[in-house]
Design a protein around this motif. Structure first.
Motif, short mmCIF file in Angstrom:
data_model
loop_
_atom_site.label_atom_id
_atom_site.label_comp_id
_atom_site.label_asym_id
_atom_site.label_seq_id
_atom_site.Cartn_x
_atom_site.Cartn_y
_atom_site.Cartn_z
N GLU A 1 -41.33 7.92 30.20
CA GLU A 1 -41.70 7.61 28.82
C GLU A 1 -42.48 8.77 28.22
O GLU A 1 -42.99 9.63 28.95
N PRO B 1 -41.68 7.35 20.77
CA PRO B 1 -42.43 6.33 20.04
C PRO B 1 -42.49 6.65 18.55
O PRO B 1 -42.35 7.81 18.14
N PRO C 1 -45.54 10.38 27.12
CA PRO C 1 -46.89 10.04 27.56
C PRO C 1 -47.80 9.62 26.40
O PRO C 1 -48.02 10.41 25.47
N PRO C 2 -48.34 8.41 26.43
CA PRO C 2 -49.24 7.95 25.36
C PRO C 2 -50.46 8.86 25.20
O PRO C 2 -51.01 8.99 24.10
N GLU C 3 -50.85 9.52 26.31
CA GLU C 3 -52.02 10.41 26.27
C GLU C 3 -51.83 11.57 25.30
O GLU C 3 -52.81 12.15 24.82
N THR D 1 -44.99 6.80 16.85
CA THR D 1 -46.17 7.64 16.61
C THR D 1 -45.86 9.13 16.66
O THR D 1 -46.70 9.95 16.30
N GLN E 1 -51.06 11.45 22.40
CA GLN E 1 -51.53 11.08 21.06
C GLN E 1 -52.85 11.79 20.70
O GLN E 1 -53.13 12.03 19.54
N ARG E 2 -53.61 12.14 21.74
CA ARG E 2 -54.86 12.88 21.51
C ARG E 2 -54.62 14.22 20.83
O ARG E 2 -55.51 14.79 20.21
#
Length: 237
Positions: free
Chosen positions: A27, A53, A29-31, A55, A33-34
């Motif tokens: 996926e 995503p 990486p949601p990290e 985002t 987003q920083r």
């Protein structure tokens, strides 16, 4: 894996450049987003990412995005709000078509969709005034539509598709100098005299089609094409 990703992200917070290549990511990486506000270059090639995503649209500073060799089938609508994006590499994914909103990537200069499943030419790309290079090699294209004459690219790669006809409209492309159509299904009779005689194309690559390239010299417009080809070679000699 999480620690490794975080280490790269910490470095990228300072540099604006992040490479997460071949890290077995399944996926986005949601990290990451920083980094949305300051990331300029992102490479997540050679992973197993199937979805981006929504985002992703918040990465407003992104100029170069490489996500080759993943499992993408589509791009979210939010992706096309990345107005600063100049280089986009989507090679070797599973994308079949681009939505019309791709024309919102107004600063895009280079786009590679090589090795996907694209089966119809994305005419929305004709609206991108700064697009220099378009790579559609190794897809499932069978024809080039008439509307392609507005395409602004300097180089167009259509190698290894199933194209059986070259439209005269390609001769109208205002900046097209390199046209690669190797290993397709072209007959000699489908090579447009207009592309040879009236276009700006100075490199026309046609190896691996259903005729001998040397037979091109019998076609109308060939001499004019060779004048352009020779002039281009002299520049580099």
């Amino acid at each position: 894996m999480g620690n490794a990703v975080n280490k790269h992200i910490q470095t990228a917070e300072k540099t604006g450049v992040c490479g997460l290549v071949g890290m077995r990511l399944d996926e986005f990486p949601p990290e990451l987003q920083r980094l949305a506000k300051n990331l300029r270059t992102l490479d997540v090639s050679n992973n197993k990412i199937a979805v981006l995503p929504k985002t992703i649209g918040q990465f407003g500073m992104l100029k170069s995005f490489t996500i080759s060799n993943n499992r993408l089938e589509t791009l979210p609508e939010e992706f096309f709000s990345l107005k600063k994006l100049e280089t986009l590499s989507l090679e070797n994914n599973r994308i079949q078509r681009l939505p019309p909103s791709v024309d919102r990537l107004t600063n895009l200069k280079s786009l590679s969709l090589a090795g996907n499943k694209v089966d119809s030419f994305p005419l929305a790309l004709c609206k991108l005034r700064h697009l220099d290079v378009l790579d559609l090699a190794r897809n499932a294209l069978t024809e080039i539509p008439e509307g392609v004459g507005d395409l602004q690219v300097i180089e167009l790669n259509l190698n290894q598709n199933q194209i059986s006809n070259l439209t005269d409209a390609l001769a109208s492309c205002p900046r097209l100098k390199v046209l690669r159509v190797e290993e397709n299904c072209l007959q000699l009779s489908t090579i447009s005299p207009k592309i040879l005689g009236e276009s700006k194309v100075s490199v026309l690559a046609l190896e691996g089609n259903l005729f001998e390239v040397k037979d091109l010299r019998d076609l109308e417009g060939y001499e004019k094409y060779m004048e352009r080809f020779t002039a281009t070679r002299k520049k580099f000699d």
